[in-house]
Design an enzyme around this catalytic site. Structure first.
Site, short mmCIF file in Angstrom:
data_model
loop_
_atom_site.label_atom_id
_atom_site.label_comp_id
_atom_site.label_asym_id
_atom_site.label_seq_id
_atom_site.Cartn_x
_atom_site.Cartn_y
_atom_site.Cartn_z
N GLU A 6 0.84 -1.20 0.00
CA GLU A 6 0.00 0.00 0.00
C GLU A 6 0.88 1.25 0.00
O GLU A 6 1.87 1.34 0.73
CB GLU A 6 -0.89 -0.03 1.25
CG GLU A 6 -1.83 1.15 1.39
CD GLU A 6 -2.74 1.00 2.61
OE1 GLU A 6 -3.62 1.86 2.79
OE2 GLU A 6 -2.55 0.04 3.39
N LYS A 61 -9.28 2.55 -2.62
CA LYS A 61 -9.64 1.94 -1.33
C LYS A 61 -10.98 2.47 -0.84
O LYS A 61 -11.19 3.68 -0.71
CB LYS A 61 -8.54 2.24 -0.31
CG LYS A 61 -8.69 1.55 1.03
CD LYS A 61 -7.46 1.84 1.90
CE LYS A 61 -7.52 1.08 3.22
NZ LYS A 61 -6.29 1.33 4.03
N CYS A 119 -5.65 -3.23 1.78
CA CYS A 119 -5.50 -3.32 3.23
C CYS A 119 -6.80 -3.58 3.97
O CYS A 119 -7.34 -4.67 3.95
CB CYS A 119 -4.80 -2.06 3.73
SG CYS A 119 -4.14 -2.20 5.42
#
Length: 268
Positions: free
Chosen positions: A44, A113, A147
């Protein structure tokens, strides 16, 4: 049987120095190619670093910006597809994104994300709105998330129902939550009958301590390969025979009763 050799780059590199990160990515791609890998997955926000505060906005680039073009050149030159995390600028908005870059000059695929973690991410990023973003590589359907997204079972299940074979999850996972990498991720792979590449940052950065422990989890619920805490280029294989056997033995998707699950979305 077909096998996709996959390289997982566990590293934080040099936060705040995109040029150094691009050089490190190029070196990792060449090493991955020498080892027979067809795919390299980076953590990330690998391109810039994570704990940068307002510099995340200063260093953010469009999805087709100069850094993206540099990564595409590396992919073409090495024959290795690359997935990497970066801050994506789109007008006034900045997203915590991952881009999948094929090695054959086909268009890149970008995912933003959706589940932002904590006050820090909510301060600096706009949440994405896509549920399932996929690409194709060597006959496999590759899914993208970042994540914290993987900790939401509904989100991973959406990928399973959409046919994702290999889910790529660049991450910045912190101490003391090692159990996410060590326990939760293999379970996600098992319950959704897929491979899951979970690729972490490592070491201290700002107020955080990233724990490493990157892995390629298989549809049998095991870590097919597992890193420690140090920087590492981890190599592992996605085996289509194991994937098919897991789907044959594991009836979770076939035995679902979605008519009972309306309460999960407030539609009961």
């Amino acid at each position: 049987m077909s096998v996709l050799r996959t390289a997982l780059l566990q590293s934080s590199g040099r936060p705040g120095d995109p040029a150094a990160q691009l050089a490190a990515l190029g070196d990792a791609a060449r090493r991955a190619a020498d080892a027979g890998a067809r795919l390299l997955v980076c953590p990330e926000l690998f391109l810039t670093g994570y704990a940068l505060d307002e510099d995340l906005h200063r260093l953010a680039e469009p999805a087709d910006g100069p850094s993206a073009r540099a990564v595409a050149r590396t992919a073409r030159e090495t024959g290795v597809a690359i997935a990497y995390g970066y801050p994506e600028r789109d007008g006034e908005q900045v997203y915590n994104a991952v881009q999948f870059v094929p090695a054959d000059s086909a268009p890149a695929t970008t995912y933003r994300k959706a589940h932002l973690y904590g006050d820090y991410e909510r301060r600096w990023f706009t949440p994405g709105t896509d549920t399932v973003v996929q690409a194709r590589l060597d006959g496999l359907t590759v899914g993208l998330m970042v994540c914290y997204d993987v900790e939401f079972p509904e989100f991973v299940r959406a990928h399973a129902l959409a046919g994702t074979d290999l889910l790529l999850v660049p991450t910045a996972q912190l101490h003391p939550y090692e159990f996410v990498a060590e326990s939760l991720v293999p379970v996600r792979a098992f319950e959704n009958q897929m491979y899951l590449a979970y690729v972490n940052r490592t070491g201290p950065e700002g107020e955080w301590d990233f724990v490493g422990r990157s892995c390629l989890a298989g549809p049998d619920g095991t870590a097919r390969a597992r890193a420690g805490r140090a920087e590492e280029l981890l190599l592992a294989d996605v085996d289509t025979d194991l994937l098919a056997a897991g789907r044959d033995r594991n009836p979770y998707l076939a035995d679902r009763r979605p008519e009972l699950y309306g309460a999960l979305t407030g539609r009961a």
